[in-house]
Each structure stands twice: as structure tokens, then as C-alpha cells.
Design an enzyme around this catalytic site. Structure first.
Site, PDB file in Angstrom:
ATOM      1  N   ASP A  22       0.869  -1.178   0.000  1.00 13.17           N
ATOM      2  CA  ASP A  22       0.000   0.000   0.000  1.00 13.17           C
ATOM      3  C   ASP A  22       0.902   1.222   0.000  1.00 13.17           C
ATOM      4  OD1 ASP A  22      -2.525   1.460   0.266  1.00 13.17           O
ATOM      5  OD2 ASP A  22      -1.843   1.915   2.306  1.00 13.17           O
ATOM      6  N   GLU A 106      -1.857  -1.382  -6.047  1.00 15.26           N
ATOM      7  CA  GLU A 106      -3.020  -0.729  -6.642  1.00 15.26           C
ATOM      8  C   GLU A 106      -2.614   0.018  -7.903  1.00 15.26           C
ATOM      9  OE1 GLU A 106      -6.176   0.609  -3.317  1.00 15.26           O
ATOM     10  OE2 GLU A 106      -4.201   1.487  -3.055  1.00 15.26           O
ATOM     11  N   CYS A 159     -12.180  -4.990   6.300  1.00 14.36           N
ATOM     12  CA  CYS A 159     -11.491  -5.777   7.333  1.00 14.36           C
ATOM     13  C   CYS A 159     -10.895  -7.008   6.661  1.00 14.36           C
ATOM     14  CB  CYS A 159     -12.477  -6.196   8.424  1.00 14.36           C
ATOM     15  SG  CYS A 159     -11.795  -7.379   9.614  1.00 14.36           S
ATOM     16  N   CYS A 162     -12.660 -10.504   8.464  1.00 12.69           N
ATOM     17  CA  CYS A 162     -14.030 -10.986   8.223  1.00 12.69           C
ATOM     18  C   CYS A 162     -14.644 -10.437   6.940  1.00 12.69           C
ATOM     19  CB  CYS A 162     -14.924 -10.626   9.416  1.00 12.69           C
ATOM     20  SG  CYS A 162     -15.193  -8.842   9.619  1.00 12.69           S
ATOM     21  N   CYS A 178     -12.767  -3.189  13.792  1.00 18.94           N
ATOM     22  CA  CYS A 178     -13.869  -3.749  13.017  1.00 18.94           C
ATOM     23  C   CYS A 178     -15.065  -3.995  13.936  1.00 18.94           C
ATOM     24  CB  CYS A 178     -13.443  -5.051  12.354  1.00 18.94           C
ATOM     25  SG  CYS A 178     -14.769  -5.872  11.448  1.00 18.94           S
ATOM     26  N   CYS A 181     -15.975  -8.213  13.814  1.00 17.09           N
ATOM     27  CA  CYS A 181     -15.153  -9.236  14.478  1.00 17.09           C
ATOM     28  C   CYS A 181     -14.317  -8.684  15.623  1.00 17.09           C
ATOM     29  CB  CYS A 181     -14.245  -9.926  13.461  1.00 17.09           C
ATOM     30  SG  CYS A 181     -13.003  -8.841  12.713  1.00 17.09           S
ATOM     31  N   ASP A 188      -2.801   1.093   7.044  1.00 20.94           N
ATOM     32  CA  ASP A 188      -1.957   0.775   5.899  1.00 20.94           C
ATOM     33  C   ASP A 188      -1.659  -0.718   5.790  1.00 20.94           C
ATOM     34  OD1 ASP A 188      -1.830   3.513   5.268  1.00 20.94           O
ATOM     35  OD2 ASP A 188      -0.148   3.810   6.622  1.00 20.94           O
TER      36      ASP A 188
END
Length: 222
Positions: A22, A106, A159, A162, A178, A181, A188
Site C-alpha cells: 500500500d 493498486e 477488514c 471478516c 472492526c 469481528c 496501511d
């Protein structure tokens, strides 16, 4: 001075390591295993000297020899910044390719992002486009696989445990919990892990894989 040469790239030994990255400004990139590269900020390091020589240049008479000398001094500082940035990017991209069989990132629209007046200078200094370009051709040379996923994939908001996706995630939020979960995520590192998972899905299922209406695609593979 520029040198042109021909060489035969050597394939690296196959490894089972894989990395999602990232990219960012505080750290040039963060990997899915938690490594943070840091950011030397070369432009900021030389900003004082550059400003000094630019002030001197502005005061010189057009067409004079002193103006030509001042212009050369400004050019030398710009060249120093460019060389330092290039050297750092080559070292980091080589490290990633040497250590990992698969690298996922990305597909960012840097030209659009650089239109932001607040972040433009920092984004330009980070050189994300050049960094991913180096990863791509070095992966080809070494027999590695480089995968780019769609820039709209919700890597930061999802997340990695999950699969829950937050509705929004402001840039100033660097960690979050989250609600599904209860896992606590570094923004990052979580994004890098989601990018890795999406990239591996591309390799496993083909060119177009959709998740939550977002498509990811294989950019380069060998």
C-alpha cells in the site's frame, strides 16, 4: 553521462513469499507483513538550498553570465534531488522483487491525484508511478509476478479478517476497530493485506474478479 548496454536478465530462484503493498506519503509503501519503508522526503531535505539558489537566480540580469551560473546551481540541486529519489526507489523495488515471488499493488491514477494542491508536492516527491513501473519491469526480468488491482477496490475500508467494509474512512484515521469481528487494524497494513488477497484472487481466477462491485485485473505476469 548516459550508458547504453545489452544484458541477459537472470531469473531468480522461486520463493513462496508474496507481498501486497500500500503506497503512501508517510511511508512510501507498507507491506502486508507489516514492513514500513519510511519516506526520506528528498525535496524537503534540499528545500533550503534550492530556495537560496532560486532567490539568487531571480535577482540576476537576463542574458548575463552570472544568471547562467545561478541557473546551473539551481539545476544541480534539482538533479541531486532526482538522483537521490531514483536511487532510493531502485533499492526498494529491487528488495521487493528479490524477496517475493508475487508483488501486488493498486493501479493508482497519479496524474489525477497530483491535482490536489495540498498533497501535490508530496505525491510528486513520492513518485508512486515510477516505483510501480520499476516493480513491473524488474518482475519481468526476474521471473516474478507483478499484479495491479483496481484503484477503487476498498482496501483501506475492508477488514482483512471478516470482510466487513466500512461506509467511509477519512484520511486522518490511521487505525480502526472492526465492528463485526472486533479486530484492530493499522490502516496501511490492513490495506496491504487486502491488496495481496485481491491480487492472489486475480491469479487464481483470471483477468476479471469482482468483489462488492469492484473489479481487479492482472497487469503483468510471468
Amino acid at each position: 553521462m548516459s550508458c547504453l548496454c545489452e544484458f541477459e536478465p537472470t531469473l531468480l530462484p522461486v520463493t513462496d513469499k508474496k507481498a501486497g503493498i500500500d503506497v503512501g506519503i508517510k511511508d512510501l509503501f507498507v507491506t502486508s507483513d507489516g514492513f514500513k519503508s519510511g519516506n526520506p522526503r528528498h525535496t524537503a531535505q534540499h528545500a533550503t538550498k534550492l530556495a537560496k539558489y532560486q532567490r539568487r537566480l531571480a535577482k540576476k540580469k537576463f542574458g548575463s553570465k552570472n544568471r547562467l551560473k545561478a541557473k546551473r546551481n539551481v539545476a544541480r540541486v534539482h538533479a541531486k534531488i532526482s538522483d537521490c529519489r531514483s536511487d532510493n526507489l531502485h533499492k526498494l523495488s529491487r528488495k521487493l522483487i528479490n524477496e517475493n515471488q508475487v508483488v501486488c499493488a493498486e493501479n493508482l491514477a497519479v496524474k489525477n491525484m497530483i491535482k490536489n494542491p495540498t498533497l501535490a508536492k508530496h505525491i510528486a516527491d513520492a513518485s508512486w508511478g515510477e516505483f510501480t513501473r520499476q516493480l513491473e519491469y524488474k518482475a519481468n526480468w526476474a521471473g516474478r509476478t507483478y499484479v495491479e488491482i483496481d484503484r477503487f477496490f476498498p482496501s483501506s475500508k475492508r477488514c482483512n479478517g471478516c470482510g466487513f467494509v466500512k461506509a467511509n474512512m477519512p484520511l486522518d484515521v490511521r487505525s480502526w476497530e472492526c465492528p463485526e469481528c472486533g479486530a484492530t487494524h493499522d490502516r496501511d497494513v490492513n490495506a496491504a493485506r487486502n491488496i495481496l488477497a485481491a491480487g492472489l484472487a486475480v491469479l487464481a481466477f483470471g483477468e476479471n474478479v469482482s468483489g462488492d462491485g469492484i473489479s481487479v485485473s492482472l497487469s503483468c505476469s510471468r
